[in-house]
Design a protein around this motif. Structure first.
Motif, mmCIF file in Angstrom:
data_model
loop_
_atom_site.group_PDB
_atom_site.id
_atom_site.type_symbol
_atom_site.label_atom_id
_atom_site.label_comp_id
_atom_site.label_asym_id
_atom_site.label_seq_id
_atom_site.Cartn_x
_atom_site.Cartn_y
_atom_site.Cartn_z
ATOM 1 N N ALA A 130 0.823 -1.207 0.000
ATOM 2 C CA ALA A 130 0.000 0.000 0.000
ATOM 3 C C ALA A 130 0.859 1.260 0.000
ATOM 4 O O ALA A 130 0.541 2.239 -0.674
ATOM 5 C CB ALA A 130 -0.929 -0.008 1.214
ATOM 6 N N SER A 131 1.965 1.244 0.731
ATOM 7 C CA SER A 131 2.830 2.415 0.756
ATOM 8 C C SER A 131 3.545 2.610 -0.578
ATOM 9 O O SER A 131 3.805 3.745 -0.996
ATOM 10 C CB SER A 131 3.849 2.310 1.894
ATOM 11 N N PHE A 138 3.422 6.249 -5.723
ATOM 12 C CA PHE A 138 3.140 6.565 -7.117
ATOM 13 C C PHE A 138 1.831 7.310 -7.299
ATOM 14 O O PHE A 138 1.644 7.981 -8.316
ATOM 15 C CB PHE A 138 3.184 5.289 -7.970
ATOM 16 N N ARG A 139 0.938 7.190 -6.354
ATOM 17 C CA ARG A 139 -0.285 7.995 -6.425
ATOM 18 C C ARG A 139 0.033 9.488 -6.415
ATOM 19 O O ARG A 139 -0.740 10.301 -6.922
ATOM 20 C CB ARG A 139 -1.213 7.668 -5.264
ATOM 21 N N GLU A 140 1.146 9.847 -5.810
ATOM 22 C CA GLU A 140 1.540 11.245 -5.713
ATOM 23 C C GLU A 140 2.348 11.716 -6.918
ATOM 24 O O GLU A 140 2.688 12.896 -7.012
ATOM 25 C CB GLU A 140 2.353 11.455 -4.432
ATOM 26 N N HIS A 141 2.684 10.815 -7.814
ATOM 27 C CA HIS A 141 3.446 11.182 -9.012
ATOM 28 C C HIS A 141 2.574 12.080 -9.885
ATOM 29 O O HIS A 141 1.458 11.708 -10.269
ATOM 30 C CB HIS A 141 3.844 9.923 -9.780
ATOM 31 N N PRO A 142 3.059 13.274 -10.241
ATOM 32 C CA PRO A 142 2.195 14.217 -10.967
ATOM 33 C C PRO A 142 1.758 13.740 -12.341
ATOM 34 O O PRO A 142 0.741 14.210 -12.859
ATOM 35 C CB PRO A 142 3.057 15.486 -11.059
ATOM 36 N N ALA A 143 2.495 12.813 -12.931
ATOM 37 C CA ALA A 143 2.109 12.316 -14.253
ATOM 38 C C ALA A 143 1.154 11.138 -14.189
ATOM 39 O O ALA A 143 0.557 10.776 -15.207
ATOM 40 C CB ALA A 143 3.358 11.920 -15.052
ATOM 41 N N PRO A 164 7.650 -7.382 3.931
ATOM 42 C CA PRO A 164 7.437 -6.253 4.836
ATOM 43 C C PRO A 164 8.312 -6.414 6.090
ATOM 44 O O PRO A 164 8.503 -7.536 6.562
ATOM 45 C CB PRO A 164 5.947 -6.347 5.181
ATOM 46 N N PRO A 165 8.867 -5.352 6.626
ATOM 47 C CA PRO A 165 8.696 -3.952 6.208
ATOM 48 C C PRO A 165 9.838 -3.441 5.331
ATOM 49 O O PRO A 165 10.105 -2.246 5.308
ATOM 50 C CB PRO A 165 8.697 -3.230 7.556
#
Length: 306
Positions: free
Chosen positions: A177-178, A183-188, A209-210
């Motif tokens: 999930a992390s 990659f959810r925050e990657h602007p593209a 993990p971890p």
């Protein structure tokens, strides 16, 4: 049709390949090559679109990535070219041919070679050094090189060009999930994050993990990056093509910035032969969404099947 996994024997082991079988009567197969820190699953949206219309797709995890991370060095684009030729020969053998460049006609339809980003440089180099081996090329926001300044630091240049994709190779993540969140925050990518990207990222993540991390082998990324930035044969390949090629360009850059990786001025200055390389821009795309957005996937698929 669901994707299936197979392997092809190459130097040092097995090359992992994801195959999307064609529905109905199959046309020439497509060998689809991913970018420098990616894997074959990034091609899933395009592969499904092509397979649904009768074009089978084979997308390898290139040496040092994904399920091919165990393949040894030496790395570099010439190693990828050898692996791609082994895959092309295996497809020919499966179709009843005898293998080798002299048996192209006996094998039936020659494969179409498609590459995205670094994969486009591999495709151009393969076609330039083995003319006639592939029916044609589709280069997606890659394949046209601009030499790096002398004395450059490969890691610094790669970080400057591909940013988060390069930096993640030195990071560890507590869980899947992390890694997805990174990659959810990657602007593209933020506006196109869905199941396909999750499957691509899951294929890239190894360890427990971890302390999970990218499957990409840093030495492989460095070697490939050095070739893309400074190897004379790699930089010359797109200018030496004899097979027809289509170069599809994104409108925006790797971080969704307004300036594209290939802006019109730089492409014009490159002096590509219009008799061999046809250039088109795919509107409302960046370096990654050119293979994710629905309209862009349709444009790339059309370039493959014309």
């Amino acid at each position: 049709m669901n994707a299936v996994e197979h392997v092809v024997p190459v130097r040092g082991g097995d090359l992992a390949v994801t195959h999307w079988p064609a529905r109905g009567a199959a046309g020439p197969p497509v060998i689809a090559l991913h970018g420098i820190t990616s894997n074959g699953r990034f091609l899933a949206p395009l592969a499904r679109a092509l397979a649904a219309n009768g074009t089978p797709v084979h997308a390898p995890d290139l040496r040092g990535r994904g399920a091919s991370r165990q393949l040894p060095g030496p790395y570099g684009l010439s190693a990828h070219v050898a692996d791609v030729l082994a895959l092309a020969d295996a497809l020919g053998d499966a179709a009843g041919g005898t293998g080798g460049d002299t048996a192209v006609d006996a094998r039936g339809p020659r494969p179409i070679l498609l590459g995205h980003s670094m994969g486009a440089f591999v495709a151009a180099l393969a076609a330039a050094t083995h003319p006639g081996r592939f029916a044609r090329l589709v280069l997606v926001d890659g394949g046209l090189g601009f030499p790096a300044p002398a004395g450059h630091d490969i890691d610094a240049l790669l970080d400057a060009v591909i940013g988060p994709a390069m930096r993640r190779l030195s990071l560890t993540f507590p869980d899947r999930a992390s890694y997805h969140a990174y990659f959810r925050e990657h602007p593209a990518l933020a506006d196109h994050f869905g199941d396909d990207l999750r499957h691509h990222l899951d294929r890239d993540l190894v360890g427990e993990p971890p302390m999970m991390r990218s499957a990409c082998v840093l030495d492989a990324v460095r070697a490939d990056g050095a070739d893309v930035l400074s190897d004379p044969a790699t930089l010359a390949a797109v200018h030496r093509l004899r097979d027809p090629a289509t170069l599809l360009l994104a409108e925006r850059g790797l971080l969704n910035e307004p300036r594209a990786l290939y802006d019109p001025e730089r492409v014009a200055a490159a002096g590509l032969d219009p008799a061999t390389v046809t250039v088109h821009q795919v509107p409302d795309t960046n370096h990654y969404t050119i293979l994710l957005a629905e309209h862009a996937v349709a444009a790339v698929a059309a370039a493959v099947t014309w």
